[in-house]
Design a protein around this motif. Structure first.
Motif, short mmCIF file in Angstrom:
data_model
loop_
_atom_site.label_atom_id
_atom_site.label_comp_id
_atom_site.label_asym_id
_atom_site.label_seq_id
_atom_site.Cartn_x
_atom_site.Cartn_y
_atom_site.Cartn_z
N LEU A 79 -4.79 4.64 3.33
CA LEU A 79 -4.95 3.19 3.43
C LEU A 79 -4.04 2.60 4.48
O LEU A 79 -4.41 1.67 5.19
CB LEU A 79 -4.71 2.54 2.07
N ARG A 80 -2.84 3.16 4.59
CA ARG A 80 -1.93 2.71 5.67
C ARG A 80 -2.54 2.99 7.03
O ARG A 80 -2.46 2.17 7.94
CB ARG A 80 -0.58 3.39 5.55
N HIS B 16 -0.65 4.56 -0.41
CA HIS B 16 -1.43 5.73 -0.01
C HIS B 16 -1.50 5.81 1.52
O HIS B 16 -1.79 4.83 2.20
CB HIS B 16 -2.85 5.64 -0.59
N VAL C 230 0.85 -1.20 0.00
CA VAL C 230 0.00 0.00 0.00
C VAL C 230 0.88 1.24 0.00
O VAL C 230 1.79 1.37 0.81
CB VAL C 230 -0.93 -0.01 1.24
N LEU D 240 -5.74 3.20 7.68
CA LEU D 240 -6.85 2.26 7.86
C LEU D 240 -6.33 0.90 8.32
O LEU D 240 -6.90 0.28 9.23
CB LEU D 240 -7.63 2.13 6.56
N LEU D 241 -5.25 0.43 7.71
CA LEU D 241 -4.65 -0.84 8.14
C LEU D 241 -4.21 -0.77 9.61
O LEU D 241 -4.39 -1.73 10.37
CB LEU D 241 -3.46 -1.20 7.25
#
Length: 125
Positions: A102-103, A99, A97, A105-106
């Protein structure tokens, strides 16, 4: 037709997860309980008969029943699940990933799952 295909998909996925759970009994790097819980969820969507078989299985059933009945999961299983969770989330976040959202969110998912696992009862082995 689509209903049967959907059920077949869930049973096939459940069977793969049962196989991984069984391998996890012998290999310390694979956590058995999460695979069996996921398999039970798949079987629940695909075949009530397979779900009953798994939950009532002589050797595999206790892993699932202990969790579902609120008795907890063994400390070793918790530790392995958390370790593998953070390893895979970290590798995904930095190697796959790109972005930043998104990181993030993870990271939120990993923290949430970790908190959930740590708050669960620990079953004496």
């Amino acid at each position: 037709m689509w209903e049967q295909a959907r059920k077949t998909f869930w049973v096939a996925l459940g069977t793969v997860l049962v196989a991984l759970g069984v391998v996890g009994i012998a290999l310390p790097l694979l956590p058995t309980t999460p695979f069996l819980l996921a398999a039970a969820a798949c079987y629940l969507r695909g075949s009530e008969r397979m779900h009953r078989w798994l939950v009532n299985h002589r050797w595999l059933g206790p892993y699932i029943r202990n969790y579902l009945e609120g008795r907890g999961i063994p400390w070793r299983t918790k530790a392995l699940a958390i370790m593998l969770l953070w390893l895979t989330i970290s590798l995904s976040a930095w190697l796959v990933v790109s972005h930043w959202a998104l990181r993030g969110l993870l990271l939120v998912i990993a923290v949430g799952v970790t908190v959930h696992l740590l708050r669960m009862k620990t079953l004496a082995e």
